[in-house]
Design a protein around this motif. Structure first.
Motif, PDB file in Angstrom:
ATOM      1  N   LEU A  80       0.573  -1.166  -0.136  1.00  0.00           N
ATOM      2  CA  LEU A  80       0.377  -0.161   0.283  1.00  0.00           C
ATOM      3  C   LEU A  80       0.715   1.504  -0.026  1.00  0.00           C
ATOM      4  CD1 LEU A  80      -3.147   1.475  -0.136  1.00  0.00           C
ATOM      5  CD2 LEU A  80      -2.956   0.781   2.143  1.00  0.00           C
ATOM      6  N   SER A  81       2.214   1.236   1.022  1.00  0.00           N
ATOM      7  CA  SER A  81       3.039   2.343   0.318  1.00  0.00           C
ATOM      8  C   SER A  81       3.357   2.382  -0.389  1.00  0.00           C
ATOM      9  CB  SER A  81       4.160   2.282   1.712  1.00  0.00           C
ATOM     10  OG  SER A  81       4.525   3.340   1.550  1.00  0.00           O
ATOM     11  N   ASP A  82       4.129   1.524  -1.310  1.00  0.00           N
ATOM     12  CA  ASP A  82       4.613   1.845  -2.408  1.00  0.00           C
ATOM     13  C   ASP A  82       3.172   2.459  -3.197  1.00  0.00           C
ATOM     14  OD1 ASP A  82       6.905   0.627  -1.463  1.00  0.00           O
ATOM     15  OD2 ASP A  82       6.381  -1.738  -2.419  1.00  0.00           O
ATOM     16  N   PHE A  83       1.780   1.474  -3.839  1.00  0.00           N
ATOM     17  CA  PHE A  83       1.568   1.742  -4.683  1.00  0.00           C
ATOM     18  C   PHE A  83       1.134   3.616  -4.227  1.00  0.00           C
ATOM     19  CE2 PHE A  83      -3.213   3.274  -4.796  1.00  0.00           C
ATOM     20  CZ  PHE A  83      -3.420   3.356  -5.516  1.00  0.00           C
ATOM     21  N   ILE A  84       0.570   4.125  -2.949  1.00  0.00           N
ATOM     22  CA  ILE A  84      -0.133   5.333  -2.611  1.00  0.00           C
ATOM     23  C   ILE A  84       1.627   6.237  -3.212  1.00  0.00           C
ATOM     24  CG2 ILE A  84       0.647   7.084  -1.289  1.00  0.00           C
ATOM     25  CD1 ILE A  84      -1.206   5.307   1.050  1.00  0.00           C
ATOM     26  N   GLU A  85       3.207   5.915  -2.931  1.00  0.00           N
ATOM     27  CA  GLU A  85       4.338   6.801  -3.229  1.00  0.00           C
ATOM     28  C   GLU A  85       3.793   7.387  -4.950  1.00  0.00           C
ATOM     29  OE1 GLU A  85       5.688   8.620  -1.916  1.00  0.00           O
ATOM     30  OE2 GLU A  85       5.993   8.384   0.389  1.00  0.00           O
ATOM     31  N   SER A  86       3.624   6.331  -5.895  1.00  0.00           N
ATOM     32  CA  SER A  86       3.991   6.070  -6.860  1.00  0.00           C
ATOM     33  C   SER A  86       2.721   6.898  -7.094  1.00  0.00           C
ATOM     34  CB  SER A  86       3.235   4.705  -7.502  1.00  0.00           C
ATOM     35  OG  SER A  86       3.219   4.637  -8.800  1.00  0.00           O
ATOM     36  N   ALA A  87       1.016   6.215  -7.183  1.00  0.00           N
ATOM     37  CA  ALA A  87       0.151   7.348  -6.921  1.00  0.00           C
ATOM     38  C   ALA A  87      -0.156   8.888  -7.186  1.00  0.00           C
ATOM     39  CB  ALA A  87      -1.149   6.532  -6.585  1.00  0.00           C
ATOM     40  N   ARG A  88       0.749   9.089  -5.526  1.00  0.00           N
ATOM     41  CA  ARG A  88       0.398  10.188  -5.856  1.00  0.00           C
ATOM     42  C   ARG A  88       1.762  11.487  -6.763  1.00  0.00           C
ATOM     43  NH1 ARG A  88       3.187  11.611   0.582  1.00  0.00           N
ATOM     44  NH2 ARG A  88       5.006  10.391   0.567  1.00  0.00           N
ATOM     45  N   GLN A  89       2.289  11.150  -7.310  1.00  0.00           N
ATOM     46  CA  GLN A  89       3.495  11.863  -8.426  1.00  0.00           C
ATOM     47  C   GLN A  89       2.699  13.025  -8.943  1.00  0.00           C
ATOM     48  OE1 GLN A  89       6.148  11.355  -6.751  1.00  0.00           O
ATOM     49  NE2 GLN A  89       5.494  11.060  -4.937  1.00  0.00           N
ATOM     50  N   LEU A  90       3.115  13.865  -9.433  1.00  0.00           N
ATOM     51  CA  LEU A  90       2.231  14.991 -10.441  1.00  0.00           C
ATOM     52  C   LEU A  90       2.737  13.712 -11.657  1.00  0.00           C
ATOM     53  CD1 LEU A  90       2.969  18.420  -8.800  1.00  0.00           C
ATOM     54  CD2 LEU A  90       0.709  17.225  -9.006  1.00  0.00           C
ATOM     55  N   PRO A  91       2.312  14.371 -12.968  1.00  0.00           N
ATOM     56  CA  PRO A  91       1.977  13.576 -13.662  1.00  0.00           C
ATOM     57  C   PRO A  91       3.040  15.177 -15.036  1.00  0.00           C
ATOM     58  CG  PRO A  91      -0.125  14.507 -13.629  1.00  0.00           C
ATOM     59  CD  PRO A  91       0.642  14.460 -12.393  1.00  0.00           C
ATOM     60  N   ALA A  92       3.696  14.423 -15.839  1.00  0.00           N
ATOM     61  CA  ALA A  92       4.576  15.768 -16.249  1.00  0.00           C
ATOM     62  C   ALA A  92       3.564  16.537 -17.076  1.00  0.00           C
ATOM     63  CB  ALA A  92       5.557  15.098 -17.381  1.00  0.00           C
ATOM     64  N   TRP A  93       2.450  16.436 -17.351  1.00  0.00           N
ATOM     65  CA  TRP A  93       1.944  17.098 -18.103  1.00  0.00           C
ATOM     66  C   TRP A  93       0.666  18.482 -17.260  1.00  0.00           C
ATOM     67  CZ3 TRP A  93      -3.458  16.873 -15.708  1.00  0.00           C
ATOM     68  CH2 TRP A  93      -3.126  15.535 -16.382  1.00  0.00           C
ATOM     69  N   THR A  94       1.617  18.109 -16.139  1.00  0.00           N
ATOM     70  CA  THR A  94       0.976  19.304 -15.021  1.00  0.00           C
ATOM     71  C   THR A  94       1.277  20.466 -15.602  1.00  0.00           C
ATOM     72  OG1 THR A  94       0.897  18.042 -13.264  1.00  0.00           O
ATOM     73  CG2 THR A  94       0.953  20.207 -12.420  1.00  0.00           C
ATOM     74  N   ASP A  95       0.858  21.796 -14.835  1.00  0.00           N
ATOM     75  CA  ASP A  95       1.221  22.851 -15.889  1.00  0.00           C
ATOM     76  C   ASP A  95       0.724  23.914 -14.386  1.00  0.00           C
ATOM     77  OD1 ASP A  95       0.582  25.951 -16.327  1.00  0.00           O
ATOM     78  OD2 ASP A  95       0.724  24.984 -18.941  1.00  0.00           O
ATOM     79  N   GLN A  96       1.758  24.208 -14.034  1.00  0.00           N
ATOM     80  CA  GLN A  96       1.608  25.400 -12.743  1.00  0.00           C
ATOM     81  C   GLN A  96       0.908  26.655 -13.207  1.00  0.00           C
ATOM     82  OE1 GLN A  96       2.278  23.974  -9.960  1.00  0.00           O
ATOM     83  NE2 GLN A  96       2.890  22.276 -10.318  1.00  0.00           N
ATOM     84  N   GLY A  97       1.178  27.112 -14.414  1.00  0.00           N
ATOM     85  CA  GLY A  97       0.200  28.473 -14.083  1.00  0.00           C
ATOM     86  C   GLY A  97      -0.581  28.601 -14.527  1.00  0.00           C
ATOM     87  N   LYS A  98      -1.083  27.134 -15.056  1.00  0.00           N
ATOM     88  CA  LYS A  98      -2.551  26.827 -15.313  1.00  0.00           C
ATOM     89  C   LYS A  98      -3.886  26.683 -14.259  1.00  0.00           C
ATOM     90  CE  LYS A  98      -3.386  25.195 -20.082  1.00  0.00           C
ATOM     91  NZ  LYS A  98      -3.793  23.273 -20.770  1.00  0.00           N
ATOM     92  N   LEU A  99      -2.641  25.645 -12.343  1.00  0.00           N
ATOM     93  CA  LEU A  99      -3.251  25.859 -11.451  1.00  0.00           C
ATOM     94  C   LEU A  99      -3.151  27.295 -10.651  1.00  0.00           C
ATOM     95  CD1 LEU A  99      -1.212  22.392 -10.281  1.00  0.00           C
ATOM     96  CD2 LEU A  99      -3.623  22.542 -11.122  1.00  0.00           C
ATOM     97  N   ALA A 100      -2.902  27.991 -11.257  1.00  0.00           N
ATOM     98  CA  ALA A 100      -2.609  29.838 -10.625  1.00  0.00           C
ATOM     99  C   ALA A 100      -3.692  30.109 -11.006  1.00  0.00           C
ATOM    100  CB  ALA A 100      -1.253  30.487 -10.995  1.00  0.00           C
ATOM    101  N   GLN A 101      -3.901  29.961 -12.313  1.00  0.00           N
ATOM    102  CA  GLN A 101      -5.463  30.463 -12.968  1.00  0.00           C
ATOM    103  C   GLN A 101      -6.477  29.279 -12.168  1.00  0.00           C
ATOM    104  OE1 GLN A 101      -5.533  32.887 -14.767  1.00  0.00           O
ATOM    105  NE2 GLN A 101      -3.896  33.540 -14.583  1.00  0.00           N
ATOM    106  N   ALA A 102      -6.411  28.254 -12.039  1.00  0.00           N
ATOM    107  CA  ALA A 102      -7.857  28.007 -11.213  1.00  0.00           C
ATOM    108  C   ALA A 102      -7.852  27.822 -10.321  1.00  0.00           C
ATOM    109  CB  ALA A 102      -7.270  26.192 -11.058  1.00  0.00           C
ATOM    110  N   PHE A 103      -7.471  28.379  -9.513  1.00  0.00           N
ATOM    111  CA  PHE A 103      -7.281  29.617  -7.926  1.00  0.00           C
ATOM    112  C   PHE A 103      -7.965  30.936  -7.836  1.00  0.00           C
ATOM    113  CE2 PHE A 103      -6.089  31.752  -4.121  1.00  0.00           C
ATOM    114  CZ  PHE A 103      -6.892  31.979  -3.498  1.00  0.00           C
ATOM    115  N   GLU A 104      -7.274  31.434  -9.506  1.00  0.00           N
ATOM    116  CA  GLU A 104      -8.527  32.691  -9.996  1.00  0.00           C
ATOM    117  C   GLU A 104     -10.110  32.630 -10.024  1.00  0.00           C
ATOM    118  OE1 GLU A 104      -7.110  36.011  -9.437  1.00  0.00           O
ATOM    119  OE2 GLU A 104      -5.983  34.913  -8.745  1.00  0.00           O
ATOM    120  N   PHE A 105     -10.213  31.377 -10.689  1.00  0.00           N
ATOM    121  CA  PHE A 105     -11.623  31.040 -11.298  1.00  0.00           C
ATOM    122  C   PHE A 105     -12.027  30.831  -9.819  1.00  0.00           C
ATOM    123  CE2 PHE A 105     -14.677  28.285 -11.905  1.00  0.00           C
ATOM    124  CZ  PHE A 105     -15.102  28.505 -13.404  1.00  0.00           C
ATOM    125  N   ASN A 106     -11.645  29.907  -8.809  1.00  0.00           N
ATOM    126  CA  ASN A 106     -12.132  29.351  -7.376  1.00  0.00           C
ATOM    127  C   ASN A 106     -12.974  30.718  -6.804  1.00  0.00           C
ATOM    128  OD1 ASN A 106     -13.164  26.080  -7.435  1.00  0.00           O
ATOM    129  ND2 ASN A 106     -10.779  26.897  -8.513  1.00  0.00           N
TER     130      ASN A 106
END
Length: 407
Positions: free
Chosen positions: A100-126
């Motif tokens: 379970l620990s190994d699975f969680i460590e793998s599952a919680r990694q951000l994917p390569a396509w994560t865009d921090q700029g878009k996430l900042a805009q998501a917060f503005e939207f919210n």
């Protein structure tokens, strides 16, 4: 009608209760679709795919791990340990089963396509529309889940159907976490919430088929089921905001979509099924969500429970009418009639006349108040108190745990 009665804190607690129907645990007994799967993976985040119908795809990474925990480990002890994992990048607690620990460590990694700029805009939207989103998660997405037939049936027969208030709180946390400033960052909790929910999905796949009320040989929570729920949230809410003629900046709209793309990824959805644009989300929803909307006895029972939540909060006079009126206004007459929600003689005409002008003022599109000053005040207070209730409920101790029973 006394306007002050309409804006008491308890009224908002009752309204917030509807949020519990949002289908974070997207359950379904559907094993075939009316038309062959036709959505093209080149419209996904991945840009390519196997072409497999998501109705036939589950979670090959999570399922064997969670089944092993449920069959061979002390599940209450595991749940106690998981409860201490709160922040996205926080070290996992010592003592978790290694698989379970190994699975969680793998599952919680951000994917390569994560865009921090878009996430900042998501917060503005919210940040700009958080109050509207709370109402929409409740009355748009939440009540819609009661007319997604197989989801409604499975929710009814699972543990969530018999522990509705607990389910409400957990779903409220999902909606809150995705809108925070650092949702997917070090201090955020959205990855934790998604991965724990993914674990619960695997647990339900292992557990629900043992229920005598569940169809024999059917595995719940396919990739299709999760994306149906995704569309009842992200796509449906964007449809509603556009129907209100809100002028949402493209960057904020794209950011909001990106936050939900990441949510799908962390829930274990394959990238080949996650739409890469709102247009692609719309085309996918037309095939996955729209054709399956229908009433069921189980869904009507859940909707009735949700509308009656105010009875425990000293709101027998007003709560059901307010909740029903918002449901009819947002979801429309057809679904409201399916759910046997009557038209309210005061609230429905008020919403029909004053809600969109009220939203336009809050958006800064119009500089004048709606035609009825008291309506503007009541809507504003309704939203303000809704937010207070929402945040107050989230301060209560809450842990998303591996279930051990069905209904």
């Amino acid at each position: 009608m006394d306007a002050h009665r309409l804006t008491r804190r308890d009224a908002l607690r009752a309204a917030g209760g509807v949020l519990g129907a949002v289908g974070t645990l997207a359950l379904s007994a559907r094993t075939a679709r009316a038309e062959p799967w036709s959505w093209q993976a080149d419209g996904s985040i991945a840009g390519t795919g196997s072409g497999a119908d998501p109705l036939t795809v589950y979670d090959a990474e999570a399922d064997p791990v969670v089944a092993d925990v449920m069959d061979h480990e002390d599940v209450p002890a595991v749940n106690r340990l998981l409860a201490t994992w709160v922040k996205n990048t926080q070290p996992l607690p010592a003592g978790l089963p290694k698989g379970l620990s190994d699975f969680i460590e793998s599952a919680r990694q951000l994917p390569a396509w994560t865009d921090q700029g878009k996430l900042a805009q998501a917060f503005e939207f919210n940040k700009k529309r958080g109050l509207y989103l709370g109402v929409l998660y409740a009355f748009d997405s939440g009540m819609m889940s009661t007319v997604i037939p197989h989801e409604a049936r499975a929710v009814y027969y699972s543990r969530g159907g018999s522990h509705l208030k607990e389910r409400i709180s957990k779903t409220a946390k999902f909606g809150y976490d995705i809108g925070t400033v650092d949702a997917y960052g070090d201090s955020g909790e959205m990855i934790v919430t998604c991965v724990k929910t993914r674990i619960i999905h695997a647990a339900v796949r292992h557990l629900l088929p043992t229920s005598p009320q569940w169809p024999a040989g059917v595995i719940p929570i396919s990739q299709d089921d999760i994306m149906v729920t995704w569309h009842s949230l992200a796509t449906t809410i964007m449809r509603t905001l556009r129907s209100w003629n809100l002028q949402i900046p493209v960057a904020e709209s794209d950011g909001y979509l990106h936050s939900w793309q990441l949510a799908a990824h962390f829930l274990g959805v394959r990238d080949e099924y996650i739409p890469n644009s709102w247009d692609e989300a719309e085309s996918q929803a037309v095939q996955m969500l729209d054709p399956i909307i229908a009433p069921t006895p189980e869904g009507n029972n859940l909707a009735d429970q949700l509308l009656n939540l105010g009875e425990d909060l000293d709101l027998t006079l007003l709560s059901r009418g307010i909740l029903g009126a918002f449901t009819r206004y947002i979801l429309g007459d057809k679904i409201a009639d399916w759910l046997a929600i009557p038209r309210e003689p005061i609230w429905n005409p008020l919403l029909d006349v004053a809600w969109r002008p009220f939203v336009a003022v809050r958006e800064g599109v119009e500089a004048v108040v709606p035609p009825i000053d008291n309506a503007y005040w009541m809507f504003d207070e309704f939203l303000r108190q809704f937010a207070l209730w929402y945040l107050a409920e989230l301060r209560m101790p809450l842990s998303i745990e591996i279930p051990q029973t069905n209904r």
